[in-house]
Write a protein that holds these residues in place. Structure first.
Motif, PDB file in Angstrom:
ATOM      1  N   PHE A 149       0.837  -1.194   0.000  1.00  0.00           N
ATOM      2  CA  PHE A 149       0.000   0.000   0.000  1.00  0.00           C
ATOM      3  C   PHE A 149       0.879   1.254   0.000  1.00  0.00           C
ATOM      4  O   PHE A 149       1.697   1.458   0.893  1.00  0.00           O
ATOM      5  N   GLY A 150       0.740   2.077  -1.012  1.00  0.00           N
ATOM      6  CA  GLY A 150       1.500   3.312  -1.081  1.00  0.00           C
ATOM      7  C   GLY A 150       2.917   3.151  -1.585  1.00  0.00           C
ATOM      8  O   GLY A 150       3.685   4.116  -1.555  1.00  0.00           O
ATOM      9  N   GLU A 151       3.316   1.965  -2.091  1.00  0.00           N
ATOM     10  CA  GLU A 151       4.686   1.747  -2.548  1.00  0.00           C
ATOM     11  C   GLU A 151       4.810   1.900  -4.066  1.00  0.00           C
ATOM     12  O   GLU A 151       3.846   1.694  -4.809  1.00  0.00           O
ATOM     13  N   HIS A 152       6.006   2.254  -4.513  1.00  0.00           N
ATOM     14  CA  HIS A 152       6.345   2.233  -5.940  1.00  0.00           C
ATOM     15  C   HIS A 152       7.786   1.731  -6.057  1.00  0.00           C
ATOM     16  O   HIS A 152       8.702   2.482  -6.323  1.00  0.00           O
ATOM     17  N   PRO A 153       7.987   0.426  -5.881  1.00  0.00           N
ATOM     18  CA  PRO A 153       9.328  -0.128  -5.700  1.00  0.00           C
ATOM     19  C   PRO A 153      10.102  -0.306  -7.000  1.00  0.00           C
ATOM     20  O   PRO A 153       9.578  -0.177  -8.108  1.00  0.00           O
ATOM     21  N   PHE A 154      11.379  -0.624  -6.843  1.00  0.00           N
ATOM     22  CA  PHE A 154      12.236  -1.019  -7.954  1.00  0.00           C
ATOM     23  C   PHE A 154      11.853  -2.414  -8.455  1.00  0.00           C
ATOM     24  O   PHE A 154      11.297  -3.229  -7.739  1.00  0.00           O
ATOM     25  N   TYR A 155      12.214  -2.682  -9.730  1.00  0.00           N
ATOM     26  CA  TYR A 155      12.363  -4.014 -10.296  1.00  0.00           C
ATOM     27  C   TYR A 155      11.094  -4.863 -10.193  1.00  0.00           C
ATOM     28  O   TYR A 155      11.034  -5.879  -9.494  1.00  0.00           O
ATOM     29  N   GLN A 156      10.095  -4.391 -10.932  1.00  0.00           N
ATOM     30  CA  GLN A 156       8.795  -5.043 -10.995  1.00  0.00           C
ATOM     31  C   GLN A 156       8.385  -5.215 -12.458  1.00  0.00           C
ATOM     32  O   GLN A 156       8.841  -4.501 -13.341  1.00  0.00           O
ATOM     33  N   HIS A 157       7.475  -6.142 -12.698  1.00  0.00           N
ATOM     34  CA  HIS A 157       6.781  -6.196 -13.986  1.00  0.00           C
ATOM     35  C   HIS A 157       5.749  -5.061 -13.994  1.00  0.00           C
ATOM     36  O   HIS A 157       4.749  -5.117 -13.271  1.00  0.00           O
ATOM     37  N   CYS A 158       5.990  -4.040 -14.775  1.00  0.00           N
ATOM     38  CA  CYS A 158       5.109  -2.868 -14.823  1.00  0.00           C
ATOM     39  C   CYS A 158       4.617  -2.640 -16.247  1.00  0.00           C
ATOM     40  O   CYS A 158       5.109  -3.246 -17.200  1.00  0.00           O
TER      41      CYS A 158
END
Length: 509
Positions: free
Chosen positions: A456-465
């Motif tokens: 919740f509220g995250e926008h992390p590194f190294y994801q399938h986006c």
């Protein structure tokens, strides 16, 4: 075309990653086969296939024959490289021409060796639209398959993660449909590549692949903001979805702005800001004086006379504070936010150059604030219990676009420039939407969408986006880019002046 010797062309726009000791490395430095090492006709087909590579367009043309890829032996044209461990393979694909056999195949294949009877896993798109994840468990054993519900996709992704294989496919602009395969034990060291099989020994087939990527993901136990993997600067035509890689880096690079009449990109890396010149392909560092701990929240004013930065101020307990400076770097940055009031992350400068808007921690929570540049007076623009972030002015200055999880999921919103009349623009639960960027003509929003599994509220590194595009008035978003990235991919305004191109960063180890 109905000729006996049918020609179908496979054009492939590719990007992959080789080891690199330089901080920034221009693309187009690869060999005869681009990112791949070799090409071969697997199984010795009667008609030999061919491969050519255009280093300027980053496109491949592949022609292939072969009686089949099935049963206990295969024949096909193979363009490949070697890999170890986990990886992600992705391409946009299409056949050219009607073809001869409905079972002609193109796709990605992972093999233990280069023999026709090798164990393999194969993301296969057939000429009649059949989509299947095919596999051979042992040398010379029968081929098996898992048939996808997706038909005739033009985006194909094959991922190996901890020994499990995932085939994800979609018609461009739509979400992926995924098929999972366990218990096929290929070697850790494998060959991976693109293939064409005509399913007819007397026929050569051709097809088109674009936006191909070979990705080494971050290790499962990587520590965010301590462990980083490499980066690639890319640009995209949003009308076609066609992408081009400009350069890659062993460092973490983030957050490109398109500036100087679309002649340059500005981005950050390791606390510093850099300029990339399209004309010279050279990269130079911007002098930010004492501000050497800049995060990825740098922005330019609409007329590009002001550069705003968020620098972690060591005189204020390392908090992120906002500064303004001459974009040429010939004067020291001037601090705009006050010491001791909480962290501040810059996002936009008003079109009249009188106000900045930013995400600020005040009163124990994060909201969107504005500050008058001349007086330094702050004004609170949003006030919710959760997170408001990613604010950006529309080119006419009437609206502020932002992302907020005030209704339970991270969505895009629009409000008047004074903070009144907030309107929710996205509302689906399949994504968590961040960082709306408005095109210079005011017609479009491009933004990054994270998977629903992130916190919740995250926008992390190294994801399938995905990168998605929607009308500035709202409506149904369309996927324009499938990528591996996240934090730093497109945090800042990233449109070219023509409102047709964007810049962004993707990642690979």
């Amino acid at each position: 075309m109905k000729k006996t010797l049918l020609m179908v062309v496979l054009t492939v726009s590719l990007l992959g990653f080789k080891s690199n000791t330089k901080p920034f490395e221009k693309m187009g430095i690869y060999g005869k086969y681009g990112i791949f090492d070799h090409q071969i006709n697997i199984g010795d087909p009667t008609i030999k296939g061919t491969v050519s590579y255009d280093s300027e367009s980053q496109e491949y043309t592949i022609q292939g024959s072969g009686f089949n890829m099935w049963a206990n032996n295969d024949e096909f044209q193979y363009l490949y490289t070697s890999m170890q461990g986990d990886f992600i393979l992705r391409a946009r694909v299409r056949f050219i021409g009607e073809g001869v056999d409905p079972h002609r195949k193109i796709g990605w294949i992972v093999r233990n060796n280069l023999r026709g009877d090798s164990p393999h896993v194969n993301a296969s798109i057939h000429g009649d639209g059949l989509t299947s994840l095919q596999y051979r468990r042992a040398p010379g054993s029968e081929t098996e398959q898992i048939v996808s519900t997706d038909e005739a996709p033009d985006v194909v992704q094959l991922e190996r993660r901890a020994g499990t294989y995932y085939m994800s496919t979609a018609k461009f602009g739509q979400p992926f449909t995924t098929v999972e395969l366990k218990d096929v034990n290929l070697r850790n060291e494998v060959f991976v590549g693109l293939y064409v099989c005509s399913h007819n020994p007397e026929v050569i087939e051709k097809a088109v692949f674009s936006n191909v990527r070979i990705i080494k993901p971050a290790a499962p136990d990587f520590q965010p903001y301590r462990d980083y993997i490499g980066s690639t600067m890319e640009i995209m035509n949003v009308e076609t979805g066609n992408r081009k890689a400009l350069f890659n880096s062993a460092h973490s690079i983030q957050a490109p702005n398109w500036v100087n009449q679309d002649k340059e990109l500005v981005f950050n890396s390791n606390g510093f800001l850099y300029r990339y010149s399209f004309e010279s392909d050279e990269i130079s560092q911007i002098n930010t004086g004492f501000a050497v701990n800049n995060n990825n929240d740098h922005v330019f004013s609409f007329d590009e006379t002001i550069l705003g930065i968020s620098n972690h101020n060591q005189d204020d307990s390392g908090r992120s504070s906002i500064y303004l400076m001459n974009p040429q770097g010939d004067s020291l940055p001037k601090k705009i936010t006050k010491d001791g009031v909480g962290v501040s992350y810059l996002h936009s400068i008003s079109p009249d150059n009188k106000r900045i808007i930013f995400t600020a921690e005040r009163k124990g929570k994060f909201d969107i604030y504005g500050v008058d540049i001349a007086s330094g007076e702050e004004i609170q623009l949003t006030d919710t219990k959760d997170l408001d972030d990613g604010s950006e002015y529309s080119p006419d200055g009437k609206y502020i676009y932002f992302n907020s999880n005030r209704t339970g999921n991270m969505h895009l919103w629009r409000m008047n420039a004074d903070g009144s009349n907030p309107v929710q623009l996205t509302n689906d639960t399949k994504y968590k939407d961040w960082f709306p960027h408005i095109s210079p003509d005011g017609k479009w929003i491009v933004f990054i969408s994270f998977p629903p599994t992130i916190g919740f509220g995250e926008h992390p590194f190294y994801q399938h986006c995905t990168l998605r595009l929607m009308s500035a008035e709202g409506g149904e978003p369309k996927i324009i880019g499938y990528l591996y990235g996240g934090q730093g991919t497109i945090n800042v305004p990233s449109w070219a002046k023509d409102s047709k191109h964007i810049a962004f960063v993707t990642n690979s180890d």
